[in-house]
Design a protein around this motif. Sequence first.
Motif, PDB file in Angstrom:
ATOM      1  N   LEU A   1       0.815  -1.223   0.000  1.00 47.81           N
ATOM      2  CA  LEU A   1       0.000   0.000   0.000  1.00 47.81           C
ATOM      3  C   LEU A   1       0.848   1.272   0.000  1.00 47.81           C
ATOM      4  N   LEU A   2       2.158   1.112   0.150  1.00 46.66           N
ATOM      5  CA  LEU A   2       3.025   2.281   0.298  1.00 46.66           C
ATOM      6  C   LEU A   2       2.927   3.264  -0.866  1.00 46.66           C
ATOM      7  N   ARG A   3       2.971   2.746  -2.074  1.00 45.40           N
ATOM      8  CA  ARG A   3       3.040   3.646  -3.232  1.00 45.40           C
ATOM      9  C   ARG A   3       1.729   4.380  -3.471  1.00 45.40           C
ATOM     10  N   THR A   4       0.620   3.678  -3.245  1.00 45.43           N
ATOM     11  CA  THR A   4      -0.687   4.290  -3.503  1.00 45.43           C
ATOM     12  C   THR A   4      -1.235   5.006  -2.278  1.00 45.43           C
ATOM     13  N   GLY A   5      -0.803   4.546  -1.091  1.00 50.22           N
ATOM     14  CA  GLY A   5      -1.438   5.005   0.129  1.00 50.22           C
ATOM     15  C   GLY A   5      -2.792   4.329   0.289  1.00 50.22           C
ATOM     16  N   ASN A   6      -3.381   4.473   1.470  1.00 45.37           N
ATOM     17  CA  ASN A   6      -4.718   3.928   1.702  1.00 45.37           C
ATOM     18  C   ASN A   6      -5.439   4.896   2.648  1.00 45.37           C
ATOM     19  N   ALA A   7      -6.192   5.822   2.049  1.00 45.02           N
ATOM     20  CA  ALA A   7      -6.732   6.957   2.803  1.00 45.02           C
ATOM     21  C   ALA A   7      -8.068   6.645   3.474  1.00 45.02           C
ATOM     22  N   VAL A   8      -8.068   5.620   4.336  1.00 43.23           N
ATOM     23  CA  VAL A   8      -9.286   5.355   5.102  1.00 43.23           C
ATOM     24  C   VAL A   8      -9.449   6.439   6.172  1.00 43.23           C
ATOM     25  N   GLU A   9     -10.680   6.669   6.619  1.00 35.99           N
ATOM     26  CA  GLU A   9     -10.966   7.707   7.617  1.00 35.99           C
ATOM     27  C   GLU A   9     -10.208   7.406   8.920  1.00 35.99           C
ATOM     28  N   PRO A  10      -9.392   8.359   9.405  1.00 33.65           N
ATOM     29  CA  PRO A  10      -8.660   8.098  10.655  1.00 33.65           C
ATOM     30  C   PRO A  10      -9.598   7.902  11.847  1.00 33.65           C
ATOM     31  N   THR A  11      -9.272   6.927  12.685  1.00 36.81           N
ATOM     32  CA  THR A  11     -10.050   6.658  13.897  1.00 36.81           C
ATOM     33  C   THR A  11      -9.082   6.595  15.083  1.00 36.81           C
ATOM     34  N   PRO A  12      -9.599   6.757  16.319  1.00 43.05           N
ATOM     35  CA  PRO A  12      -8.698   6.652  17.476  1.00 43.05           C
ATOM     36  C   PRO A  12      -8.103   5.241  17.556  1.00 43.05           C
TER      37      PRO A  12
ATOM     38  N   ALA B   1      -5.874  11.075  22.273  1.00 42.27           N
ATOM     39  CA  ALA B   1      -5.993   9.843  21.499  1.00 42.27           C
ATOM     40  C   ALA B   1      -5.033   9.951  20.324  1.00 42.27           C
ATOM     41  N   VAL B   2      -4.290   8.869  20.084  1.00 44.35           N
ATOM     42  CA  VAL B   2      -3.452   8.806  18.888  1.00 44.35           C
ATOM     43  C   VAL B   2      -4.325   8.214  17.785  1.00 44.35           C
ATOM     44  N   MET B   3      -4.531   8.977  16.728  1.00 46.78           N
ATOM     45  CA  MET B   3      -5.372   8.523  15.632  1.00 46.78           C
ATOM     46  C   MET B   3      -4.591   7.577  14.722  1.00 46.78           C
ATOM     47  N   THR B   4      -5.318   6.834  13.897  1.00 47.73           N
ATOM     48  CA  THR B   4      -4.638   5.874  13.019  1.00 47.73           C
ATOM     49  C   THR B   4      -3.692   6.563  12.037  1.00 47.73           C
ATOM     50  N   ASP B   5      -3.912   7.849  11.782  1.00 47.04           N
ATOM     51  CA  ASP B   5      -2.985   8.556  10.882  1.00 47.04           C
ATOM     52  C   ASP B   5      -1.846   9.207  11.662  1.00 47.04           C
ATOM     53  N   GLY B   6      -1.754   8.917  12.971  1.00 47.00           N
ATOM     54  CA  GLY B   6      -0.647   9.423  13.776  1.00 47.00           C
ATOM     55  C   GLY B   6      -0.919  10.767  14.421  1.00 47.00           C
ATOM     56  N   SER B   7      -2.022  11.436  14.058  1.00 52.54           N
ATOM     57  CA  SER B   7      -2.332  12.729  14.669  1.00 52.54           C
ATOM     58  C   SER B   7      -2.920  12.509  16.065  1.00 52.54           C
ATOM     59  N   LEU B   8      -2.989  13.602  16.839  1.00 51.87           N
ATOM     60  CA  LEU B   8      -3.544  13.510  18.188  1.00 51.87           C
ATOM     61  C   LEU B   8      -4.905  14.191  18.229  1.00 51.87           C
ATOM     62  N   ARG B   9      -5.837  13.634  18.989  1.00 54.42           N
ATOM     63  CA  ARG B   9      -7.134  14.273  19.186  1.00 54.42           C
ATOM     64  C   ARG B   9      -7.492  14.160  20.665  1.00 54.42           C
ATOM     65  N   SER B  10      -7.960  15.267  21.227  1.00 58.48           N
ATOM     66  CA  SER B  10      -8.329  15.291  22.637  1.00 58.48           C
ATOM     67  C   SER B  10      -9.661  14.574  22.832  1.00 58.48           C
ATOM     68  N   VAL B  11      -9.710  13.611  23.766  1.00 59.82           N
ATOM     69  CA  VAL B  11     -10.968  12.888  24.010  1.00 59.82           C
ATOM     70  C   VAL B  11     -11.255  12.836  25.514  1.00 59.82           C
ATOM     71  N   PRO B  12     -12.546  12.838  25.908  1.00 63.04           N
ATOM     72  CA  PRO B  12     -12.885  12.783  27.336  1.00 63.04           C
ATOM     73  C   PRO B  12     -12.437  11.469  27.968  1.00 63.04           C
ATOM     74  N   VAL B  13     -12.051  11.559  29.235  1.00 61.29           N
ATOM     75  CA  VAL B  13     -11.591  10.361  29.942  1.00 61.29           C
ATOM     76  C   VAL B  13     -12.330  10.218  31.266  1.00 61.29           C
ATOM     77  N   VAL B  14     -12.584   8.990  31.660  1.00 64.05           N
ATOM     78  CA  VAL B  14     -13.110   8.700  32.994  1.00 64.05           C
ATOM     79  C   VAL B  14     -12.050   7.895  33.721  1.00 64.05           C
ATOM     80  N   TRP B  15     -11.478   8.507  34.776  1.00 64.63           N
ATOM     81  CA  TRP B  15     -10.419   7.819  35.523  1.00 64.63           C
ATOM     82  C   TRP B  15     -11.032   6.811  36.471  1.00 64.63           C
TER      83      TRP B  15
END
Length: 653
Positions: free
Chosen positions: A413-424, A448-462
Amino acid sequence: MKKLCLLLTLALPVLLLCGCGASSQAPAEEPIDSTLYVKSVDLPEDFILGMDISSLLAEEASGVRYYNFDGQEQDLLQILADNGLTHIRVRVWNHPYDADGNGYGGGNNDIEKAVEIGRRATAAGLKLIVDFHYSDFWADPGKQMVPAAWAGMDLENKAQAVYDFTADGLQKLTEAGVDVAMVQIGNETNGAMCGEKRWVDIQELMKAGSRAVRETCPEALVTIHFANPENAESMLNYASKLAYYSVDYDVFASSYYPFWHGTLENLASVLSTVQETYGKRVMVMETSYAYTGADTDFSGNSVSDESGGITKNYPFTVQGQANAVRDVIETVASLDSGLGVCYWEGAWITVGTESWEANHELWEKYGSGWASSYAAAYDPDDAGKYYGGSSWDNQAFFDADGRPLESLRLFRLLRTGNAVEPTPDAIRDTVLRVDLADSIVLPETVDAVMTDGSLRSVPVVWDLTEQEIADMQNGGPATYAISGTAGDMEARGTLTMAAFNYLENPGFESGDLSGWTVTDLGSTEQLWAEEKLTDSLEGTWHFHFWSPQPGSVEFTLEQSLDTLKTGNYRFAVSIMGGDCGETELYAYVKLDGETVATAPLKITSYGEWDTAELRDLPYEEGHTLTVGVYVKCQGEKSGAWGKIDGAELTAEG
Ligand code: CA
């Protein structure tokens, strides 16, 4: 050896029998459907996507089976070829067996194993990278033992032995029709090879090996391979030594393990300097990443949950593994002379899931663990003591049952990429430090580390009761593991209750020595802040020292403060290291330049941190308080080394 190829030419096409460098057909590409997120990489047509699978034959003998994405059992070489790999790498040890013929383990990889794996690789359309260690067992920066049969040889005879062993091995491979693309003269030869430690000697051995490749396998690329690119100065020094001595080689290769070997930016900088200065092809010869922090074979792993969860935005998940490897590939591909990337031991999975005892029997019998007890005959201090199973099963591209992970789709998949929607994909570890004087306030969100490597803030319950929080609040200085849930994922972290630390940059986390003064009283070769999670007591940085020359290590590391309030203080600092020989080590405190207190420190072995604590240090406003560490080591083996971390200067209650 050259004669052999010429003679055979009379009978059959040379490329068929003397397969060195022969071309092969890539498998036809079909579109693939995958949940794996892949950002495309601009890859040259002939970019090497390699995998070391040296342990394959020992794994198979131990009962391991591999399956393709259709769920069918298949030859691993064919599975890898069908999934976009182009090259297979295999290590070669001279004689990994004791006097009774018991294998030392680690695949028992002698030349016959290389021929067998090479033959199967060639049949699957894959080329072979041959990795001569010139040792009877593992060779790496910490260990370059001479083969037992060559012990006591003078340099001239040893060079001839290297020539003969290389030529003979390549002859066996070519006679079997193996498609040899590249030959490594030594493995991770950081200033040592085959028992020799002086470059003037090492280069003779390298030249002998190189000449054997040129004469036996003229189409194959000659490769010299080093580790620890995070020490850029050392890497560039190796390249300059090869040039100074006119060692004949084509490829300058480095290992790059993301959790040990510094940043990708540094890797790119080192490799591009080598390509520009010396005109060599460059590549990453070993890399890997964990798809899980868990162990599956009852024998500890080199990286694990304990060695650190999420670093550099790559969680220990199947997607994290793919992202880490993808980024290494992109880094090498971005270099003008970037030749390729080879993954290390991507199929070294567990031989069983029942018990340590059952696995141990297989490791001993077939050599499918990293070392067997028989290795004591050659390497009594390390392998002979700590032998066991796979330290790499959590870094394979196959699960414990031999089923391929989705991350194996990466290569196609490297050459074409696979642009699925990023999820946590995972929750980044939370690190909380609360002053003893402050109230604990737990964060309401985590990253949260997303599947594309980006970060997204998500609520947490400790997962903490009010009582547990109150106990931490009132429990004095301590570090607690905390956990919770964020969405459907586990959130983990640590909460440290600590007195205010008056030191600047106390754990070197600023990535430099700011706040500190280092005074080299000897001629210590390396004295710097280093980023390596597994070698740090806290965080990912620590202070590092190393020096190969006996008696060269002597230095102080200290920090002065003159704006404290009048009161009593406490200073603590920790050290670990090895190969230090005779030492003089202590933590000290000075007042206006006069030593007022010291406490001894000791260095024992890797991972064994020793902490010195100095209490009830009186201080009056207007004076200068200096805290520090004095280190003096005679050194042994490949040189005294150590790590200093976790310095604290706190007010006494
Ligand atoms: Ca393991």
